[in-house]
Design a protein around this motif. Sequence first.
Motif, PDB file in Angstrom:
ATOM      1  N   ALA A  21       0.840  -1.200   0.000  1.00  0.00           N
ATOM      2  CA  ALA A  21       0.000   0.000   0.000  1.00  0.00           C
ATOM      3  C   ALA A  21       0.871   1.244   0.000  1.00  0.00           C
ATOM      4  O   ALA A  21       1.878   1.317   0.709  1.00  0.00           O
ATOM      5  N   GLY A  22       0.494   2.231  -0.793  1.00  0.00           N
ATOM      6  CA  GLY A  22       1.186   3.505  -0.779  1.00  0.00           C
ATOM      7  C   GLY A  22       0.848   4.289   0.473  1.00  0.00           C
ATOM      8  O   GLY A  22      -0.078   3.941   1.218  1.00  0.00           O
ATOM      9  N   ALA A  23       1.589   5.350   0.718  1.00  0.00           N
ATOM     10  CA  ALA A  23       1.371   6.164   1.907  1.00  0.00           C
ATOM     11  C   ALA A  23      -0.050   6.712   1.933  1.00  0.00           C
ATOM     12  O   ALA A  23      -0.545   7.234   0.936  1.00  0.00           O
ATOM     13  N   GLY A  24      -0.720   6.545   3.079  1.00  0.00           N
ATOM     14  CA  GLY A  24      -2.063   7.075   3.239  1.00  0.00           C
ATOM     15  C   GLY A  24      -3.160   6.244   2.600  1.00  0.00           C
ATOM     16  O   GLY A  24      -4.319   6.664   2.562  1.00  0.00           O
ATOM     17  N   ASN A  25      -2.829   5.052   2.102  1.00  0.00           N
ATOM     18  CA  ASN A  25      -3.819   4.181   1.469  1.00  0.00           C
ATOM     19  C   ASN A  25      -4.669   3.515   2.549  1.00  0.00           C
ATOM     20  O   ASN A  25      -4.235   2.579   3.211  1.00  0.00           O
ATOM     21  N   LYS A  26      -5.895   3.982   2.716  1.00  0.00           N
ATOM     22  CA  LYS A  26      -6.754   3.486   3.791  1.00  0.00           C
ATOM     23  C   LYS A  26      -7.526   2.232   3.400  1.00  0.00           C
ATOM     24  O   LYS A  26      -8.142   1.592   4.243  1.00  0.00           O
ATOM     25  N   VAL A  27      -7.500   1.891   2.110  1.00  0.00           N
ATOM     26  CA  VAL A  27      -8.205   0.689   1.647  1.00  0.00           C
ATOM     27  C   VAL A  27      -7.319  -0.538   1.791  1.00  0.00           C
ATOM     28  O   VAL A  27      -7.729  -1.569   2.335  1.00  0.00           O
ATOM     29  N   PHE A  28      -6.079  -0.433   1.325  1.00  0.00           N
ATOM     30  CA  PHE A  28      -5.178  -1.574   1.354  1.00  0.00           C
ATOM     31  C   PHE A  28      -4.173  -1.515   2.498  1.00  0.00           C
ATOM     32  O   PHE A  28      -3.498  -2.493   2.780  1.00  0.00           O
ATOM     33  N   GLY A  29      -4.060  -0.355   3.135  1.00  0.00           N
ATOM     34  CA  GLY A  29      -3.116  -0.221   4.237  1.00  0.00           C
ATOM     35  C   GLY A  29      -3.819  -0.289   5.581  1.00  0.00           C
ATOM     36  O   GLY A  29      -4.982  -0.665   5.693  1.00  0.00           O
ATOM     37  N   TYR A  30      -3.078   0.063   6.631  1.00  0.00           N
ATOM     38  CA  TYR A  30      -3.614   0.047   7.993  1.00  0.00           C
ATOM     39  C   TYR A  30      -3.566   1.456   8.580  1.00  0.00           C
ATOM     40  O   TYR A  30      -2.602   2.193   8.365  1.00  0.00           O
ATOM     41  N   THR A  31      -4.584   1.798   9.327  1.00  0.00           N
ATOM     42  CA  THR A  31      -4.520   3.008  10.135  1.00  0.00           C
ATOM     43  C   THR A  31      -3.941   2.621  11.500  1.00  0.00           C
ATOM     44  O   THR A  31      -3.822   1.446  11.839  1.00  0.00           O
ATOM     45  N   ASN A  32      -3.608   3.638  12.297  1.00  0.00           N
ATOM     46  CA  ASN A  32      -3.143   3.362  13.657  1.00  0.00           C
ATOM     47  C   ASN A  32      -4.156   2.541  14.436  1.00  0.00           C
ATOM     48  O   ASN A  32      -3.809   1.580  15.136  1.00  0.00           O
ATOM     49  N   ASP A  33      -5.431   2.916  14.307  1.00  0.00           N
ATOM     50  CA  ASP A  33      -6.478   2.206  15.047  1.00  0.00           C
ATOM     51  C   ASP A  33      -6.619   0.764  14.559  1.00  0.00           C
ATOM     52  O   ASP A  33      -6.870  -0.144  15.360  1.00  0.00           O
ATOM     53  N   ASP A  34      -6.468   0.561  13.252  1.00  0.00           N
ATOM     54  CA  ASP A  34      -6.512  -0.801  12.715  1.00  0.00           C
ATOM     55  C   ASP A  34      -5.451  -1.673  13.366  1.00  0.00           C
ATOM     56  O   ASP A  34      -5.718  -2.808  13.787  1.00  0.00           O
ATOM     57  N   LEU A  35      -4.230  -1.148  13.415  1.00  0.00           N
ATOM     58  CA  LEU A  35      -3.126  -1.927  13.968  1.00  0.00           C
ATOM     59  C   LEU A  35      -3.277  -2.155  15.460  1.00  0.00           C
ATOM     60  O   LEU A  35      -2.943  -3.227  15.968  1.00  0.00           O
ATOM     61  N   LYS A  36      -3.781  -1.160  16.159  1.00  0.00           N
ATOM     62  CA  LYS A  36      -3.988  -1.347  17.603  1.00  0.00           C
ATOM     63  C   LYS A  36      -4.996  -2.465  17.861  1.00  0.00           C
ATOM     64  O   LYS A  36      -4.791  -3.302  18.743  1.00  0.00           O
ATOM     65  N   ARG A  37      -6.066  -2.481  17.082  1.00  0.00           N
ATOM     66  CA  ARG A  37      -7.047  -3.548  17.245  1.00  0.00           C
ATOM     67  C   ARG A  37      -6.446  -4.903  16.883  1.00  0.00           C
ATOM     68  O   ARG A  37      -6.657  -5.902  17.574  1.00  0.00           O
ATOM     69  N   LEU A  39      -3.352  -5.876  17.003  1.00  0.00           N
ATOM     70  CA  LEU A  39      -2.305  -6.307  17.921  1.00  0.00           C
ATOM     71  C   LEU A  39      -2.765  -6.366  19.376  1.00  0.00           C
ATOM     72  O   LEU A  39      -1.999  -6.790  20.245  1.00  0.00           O
ATOM     73  N   GLY A  40      -3.985  -5.936  19.629  1.00  0.00           N
ATOM     74  CA  GLY A  40      -4.478  -5.951  21.002  1.00  0.00           C
ATOM     75  C   GLY A  40      -3.861  -4.868  21.864  1.00  0.00           C
ATOM     76  O   GLY A  40      -3.680  -5.051  23.077  1.00  0.00           O
ATOM     77  N   LEU A  41      -3.555  -3.720  21.269  1.00  0.00           N
ATOM     78  CA  LEU A  41      -2.953  -2.601  21.987  1.00  0.00           C
ATOM     79  C   LEU A  41      -4.012  -1.563  22.314  1.00  0.00           C
ATOM     80  O   LEU A  41      -5.035  -1.457  21.639  1.00  0.00           O
ATOM     81  N   ARG A  42      -3.758  -0.770  23.357  1.00  0.00           N
ATOM     82  CA  ARG A  42      -4.702   0.265  23.772  1.00  0.00           C
ATOM     83  C   ARG A  42      -4.188   1.670  23.498  1.00  0.00           C
ATOM     84  O   ARG A  42      -4.960   2.560  23.158  1.00  0.00           O
ATOM     85  N   LEU A  43      -2.910   1.891  23.684  1.00  0.00           N
ATOM     86  CA  LEU A  43      -2.343   3.231  23.672  1.00  0.00           C
ATOM     87  C   LEU A  43      -1.476   3.467  22.443  1.00  0.00           C
ATOM     88  O   LEU A  43      -0.842   2.543  21.926  1.00  0.00           O
ATOM     89  N   ASN A  44      -1.416   4.721  22.016  1.00  0.00           N
ATOM     90  CA  ASN A  44      -0.572   5.057  20.871  1.00  0.00           C
ATOM     91  C   ASN A  44       0.896   4.754  21.143  1.00  0.00           C
ATOM     92  O   ASN A  44       1.631   4.305  20.262  1.00  0.00           O
ATOM     93  N   LYS A  45       1.337   5.020  22.380  1.00  0.00           N
ATOM     94  CA  LYS A  45       2.755   4.796  22.659  1.00  0.00           C
ATOM     95  C   LYS A  45       3.120   3.313  22.549  1.00  0.00           C
ATOM     96  O   LYS A  45       4.253   2.969  22.224  1.00  0.00           O
ATOM     97  N   GLU A  46       2.153   2.427  22.806  1.00  0.00           N
ATOM     98  CA  GLU A  46       2.399   0.995  22.615  1.00  0.00           C
ATOM     99  C   GLU A  46       2.582   0.685  21.128  1.00  0.00           C
ATOM    100  O   GLU A  46       3.460  -0.093  20.755  1.00  0.00           O
ATOM    101  N   LEU A  47       1.753   1.321  20.293  1.00  0.00           N
ATOM    102  CA  LEU A  47       1.884   1.123  18.848  1.00  0.00           C
ATOM    103  C   LEU A  47       3.180   1.722  18.330  1.00  0.00           C
ATOM    104  O   LEU A  47       3.855   1.132  17.484  1.00  0.00           O
ATOM    105  N   TYR A  48       3.562   2.911  18.849  1.00  0.00           N
ATOM    106  CA  TYR A  48       4.809   3.536  18.426  1.00  0.00           C
ATOM    107  C   TYR A  48       6.021   2.677  18.815  1.00  0.00           C
ATOM    108  O   TYR A  48       7.034   2.665  18.120  1.00  0.00           O
ATOM    109  N   LEU A  49       5.903   1.970  19.916  1.00  0.00           N
ATOM    110  CA  LEU A  49       6.975   1.054  20.302  1.00  0.00           C
ATOM    111  C   LEU A  49       7.086  -0.077  19.277  1.00  0.00           C
ATOM    112  O   LEU A  49       8.192  -0.471  18.901  1.00  0.00           O
TER     113      LEU A  49
END
Length: 244
Positions: free
Chosen positions: A67-83, A85-95
């Motif tokens: 997916a190219g940068a900002g591709n919301k159809v084929f890529g992941y948003t921060n919230d997508d990845l948190k869900r 990976l089972g993460l709650r906080l942004n800093k966990e995702l940034y890690l």
Amino acid sequence: MEKGFEKALEIYSVLATGQSISAKDKETAELYNSFYSDSEVYDAVTALLKKLNLKLYEYNESIFVTAGAGNKVFGYTNDDLKRMLGLRLNKELYLVYFIVYEALLQFYKTSDTYQVKDYIRLDELIEVVGKELGRISSDTSVYTQDDVNDSSFKAVALLWDGLPPMISEDKDRNKASRGSRYGFAKLTANLMNQEGIFTVVDDRLYPTDRFHAIVENYFEESGSSIMARLEEIKNKPADTEEGE
């Protein structure tokens, strides 16, 4: 022309599902040959990928798309990845982003550097993540817990510093989770394995052809989306972090 377009759609349908098309694969060799031998097919595929904001890469007689940068159809948003990976906080995702970045750097220091390792071990990755976070935030030890909400390298470093190395002394009982440094590294390794970037075997991470295609053709040349995420950590105000 219709036949060429149908072949282009067939190639796209394979690539869009995250699979590769390779001259060495019996199931996709014919598609690979059509892509490079028929200019009509090649033009149709590349035009379609461009319209859909997908990036095409080649390595070792194989082609891949991401997916190219900002591709919301084929890529992941921060919230997508948190869900995912089972993460709650942004800093966990940034890690997680930081661990991915350090894993990539273990194989390539610059875009024109050949691969320097066959694999890395999870314990090596944990060690280098701790070392680099300590180097970037060398004064982490003076921060108070009031600073933990700050969406910055400081918050990521504090999160890492506050984690135990492992949940259990029995290595086989440690799972991918946000409960330990090993757990975070394992969680990240599983994500990269799922995305076809590494093959994970017995806590060893082996780079795939997809990994090489992305790193050698994009990672340093066009800029890293991972580093863009990390820049957000530096610049984002403390009171705007989601999930706190």
